[in-house]
Design a protein around this motif. Structure first.
Motif, PDB file in Angstrom:
ATOM      1  N   THR A  40     117.070 -68.666  46.790  1.00 50.89           N
ATOM      2  CA  THR A  40     117.775 -68.609  48.065  1.00 50.89           C
ATOM      3  C   THR A  40     118.845 -67.519  47.982  1.00 50.89           C
ATOM      4  O   THR A  40     119.626 -67.493  47.029  1.00 50.89           O
TER       5      THR A  40
ATOM      6  N   THR B  54     123.239 -67.258  52.205  1.00 44.64           N
ATOM      7  CA  THR B  54     122.891 -68.476  52.935  1.00 44.64           C
ATOM      8  C   THR B  54     123.608 -69.674  52.328  1.00 44.64           C
ATOM      9  O   THR B  54     123.980 -69.682  51.155  1.00 44.64           O
TER      10      THR B  54
ATOM     11  N   ARG C  45     122.698 -78.448  44.176  1.00 43.72           N
ATOM     12  CA  ARG C  45     122.266 -77.608  45.302  1.00 43.72           C
ATOM     13  C   ARG C  45     120.766 -77.393  45.193  1.00 43.72           C
ATOM     14  O   ARG C  45     120.230 -77.227  44.092  1.00 43.72           O
ATOM     15  N   HIS C  46     120.092 -77.359  46.323  1.00 43.73           N
ATOM     16  CA  HIS C  46     118.641 -77.252  46.298  1.00 43.73           C
ATOM     17  C   HIS C  46     118.145 -76.444  47.497  1.00 43.73           C
ATOM     18  O   HIS C  46     118.896 -76.160  48.437  1.00 43.73           O
ATOM     19  N   LEU C  47     116.884 -76.090  47.448  1.00 46.65           N
ATOM     20  CA  LEU C  47     116.264 -75.365  48.548  1.00 46.65           C
ATOM     21  C   LEU C  47     116.018 -76.289  49.726  1.00 46.65           C
ATOM     22  O   LEU C  47     115.844 -77.497  49.569  1.00 46.65           O
TER      23      LEU C  47
ATOM     24  N   ARG D  41     123.375 -73.191  50.953  1.00 43.65           N
ATOM     25  CA  ARG D  41     122.348 -74.046  50.371  1.00 43.65           C
ATOM     26  C   ARG D  41     122.680 -75.516  50.620  1.00 43.65           C
ATOM     27  O   ARG D  41     123.837 -75.909  50.520  1.00 43.65           O
TER      28      ARG D  41
ATOM     29  N   ALA E 108     118.636 -74.015  43.562  1.00 47.45           N
ATOM     30  CA  ALA E 108     118.315 -73.286  44.779  1.00 47.45           C
ATOM     31  C   ALA E 108     117.388 -72.117  44.483  1.00 47.45           C
ATOM     32  O   ALA E 108     117.394 -71.108  45.160  1.00 47.45           O
TER      33      ALA E 108
ATOM     34  N   PRO F  60     117.960 -71.882  56.135  1.00 48.27           N
ATOM     35  CA  PRO F  60     119.325 -71.747  55.596  1.00 48.27           C
ATOM     36  C   PRO F  60     120.260 -71.098  56.608  1.00 48.27           C
ATOM     37  O   PRO F  60     119.888 -70.192  57.348  1.00 48.27           O
TER      38      PRO F  60
ATOM     39  N   SER G  45     123.391 -79.265  49.756  1.00 49.41           N
ATOM     40  CA  SER G  45     124.014 -79.785  48.546  1.00 49.41           C
ATOM     41  C   SER G  45     124.083 -81.302  48.604  1.00 49.41           C
ATOM     42  O   SER G  45     124.001 -81.925  49.675  1.00 49.41           O
TER      43      SER G  45
ATOM     44  N   ASP H 121     122.401 -76.127  39.892  1.00 51.15           N
ATOM     45  CA  ASP H 121     121.921 -75.290  40.985  1.00 51.15           C
ATOM     46  C   ASP H 121     120.411 -75.104  40.870  1.00 51.15           C
ATOM     47  O   ASP H 121     119.938 -74.407  39.976  1.00 51.15           O
TER      48      ASP H 121
END
Length: 431
Positions: free
Chosen positions: A250, A254, A287-289, A256, A106, A427, A258, A104
């Motif tokens: 995040t 929201t 998962r990322h921003l 995120r 995020a 998001p 993926s 993760d």
């Protein structure tokens, strides 16, 4: 002059000599005759930089001489031949933690810099006594909730200090001498001249140490607000930079973006592409921003000590001043650019029949299917080269399958490693 008058005069001299300009704190306060010009008012800017992280891979030469010797000895003890040992020594040493769980990212670790400055034409001696900088995540397009929040800080802390304002010592020496010659006869010839001499003196010394506690730095943090308070005392100014290491995350409400993040690929041996079952590709849910800039609204409330008269004095007690209270607003300060929020990621694109490229996706044995991303461009290039030579879509004994979602890869397709680009999409609130 009688003795009572002499004593009264000496008392006045002693009392007036005890007055010290640093005793006065608010007595010399006054009001401004006109507003402070805009180019003399303070300003605030907020930005952030990436917090340095250790590299994911190091080489043997980066270790100490003892570390190199210990590693070589350990590798030699495994019984491998000289060629394999040379290969191990020449290869980078991965520091990534192994595992197949969710990765993760995020959130971002950032170093926040709050820069408070005086106006370009600020007058000498004027100083900022107090600033309160409030930073809130910006809500794009009047959204109900911001796209990120403050998750915590690690460097700044509340810090109260005591400053020595002044050591006051006043010594007064006063003396008064009088001579009186009374006339005892009405005739000058028969007068008796006499003298009465009075000499009075007094020495008086007073001393005092003045100390004042002030708030050097105070940080108040909530998910939706970061507030930094700085306060100065006599002779100090709160202009300059405040540096805070914190995490921008995040929010949990929201959805995120993926994908699958690939690493530790094995597609070639001795310069030749390996068979599908001998190939290997380690993938993890990722998962990322979103690739959107993270912006903040900044408001600074301040108290400015402005000198009205006595600017030529260093001693603040001799100055007549006005306390100017105001605020400055700086909306939409960019904390993280969109490309920084996403990071450096790469993917393999599939081109068929002159059409636009389609991103390669991976399907796992448990039925999961996501876009396949790489954090290393070399590994993405290796997979693209392997697929050009083998034309296979199945990797490893576990059977990780590559494709285009619900469609198979068309015959005659070409494969190319490219940077992963993503449009800025806010998001989406989770249901």
């Amino acid at each position: 002059m009688n003795r009572a008058a002499l004593v009264a005069g000496l008392s006045f001299l002693a009392l007036s000599a005890c007055a010290h300009p640093e005793d006065r704190r608010w007595k010399m306060r006054t009001e401004l005759d006109a507003p402070v010009p805009a180019n003399e008012l303070p300003d605030v800017q907020v930005y952030s930089i990436a917090t340095p992280t250790p590299p994911g891979k190091i080489r043997l030469t980066e270790l100490s001489d003892h570390g190199q010797a210990a590693l070589i000895e350990a590798l030699a003890g495994t019984g491998v031949d000289a060629a394999a040992l040379r290969s191990w020594v020449a290869s980078p040493l991965s520091t990534d933690k192994a595992g197949s769980g969710l990765l993760d990212r995020a959130s971002l670790d950032r170093t926040l810099i709050i820069s408070v400055s005086k106006g370009f034409e600020a007058q000498p001696g004027d100083r900022l006594m107090r600033t309160i900088v409030t930073i809130t995540p910006h809500r794009p397009n009047d959204a109900a909730r911001p796209p990120f929040e403050f998750a915590g800080y690690t460097i700044a802390a509340t810090d109260n200090k005591v400053q020595d304002i002044a050591h006051l010592e006043t010594k007064s020496d006063a003396s008064l001498t009088a001579t009186v010659a009374p006339t005892i006869s009405s005739t000058g010839a028969n007068s008796l001249a006499g003298s009465l001499v009075g000499a009075l003196s007094r020495s008086h010394t007073t001393s005092a140490d003045i100390k004042q506690q002030y708030e050097n730095l105070n940080v108040d943090i909530t998910p939706q607000r970061l507030r930094i308070t700085r306060e100065s005392e006599r002779g100090l100014d709160v202009v300059g930079n405040t540096i805070i290491a914190l995490t921008l995350a995040t929010p949990s409400y929201t959805d995120r973006p993926s994908a699958f993040l690939a690493s530790s690929g094995k597609f070639f041996a001795k310069g030749k592409a390996v068979a599908p079952k001998a190939a290997a590709l380690s993938i993890r849910p990722y998962r990322h921003l979103a690739a959107c800039p993270l912006e903040a609204d900044v408001v600074m409330q301040y108290q400015l000590r402005r000198i009205v008269r006595g600017r030529e004095y260093y001693t603040e007690g001799k100055q007549r001043v006005a306390i100017v209270t105001n605020a400055v607003s700086r909306p939409k300060q960019i904390l993280v650019r969109g490309e920084e929020a996403l990071g450096e990621l790469y993917q393999v694109m599939v081109y068929a029949g002159g059409s636009d490229g389609v991103a390669l996706m991976a399907s796992t044995v448990d039925g999961g299917q996501q876009r396949l991303l790489f954090s290393d461009y070399g590994e993405a290039t290796a997979l693209a080269a392997w697929m050009k030579g083998r034309r296979d879509t199945l990797i490893g004994a576990d059977g990780t399958r590559l494709g285009l979602g619900d469609e198979d890869i068309p015959r005659g397709s070409t494969f190319q490693a490219e940077a992963y680009r993503q449009l800025c999409t806010a998001p989406v609130p989770m249901s």
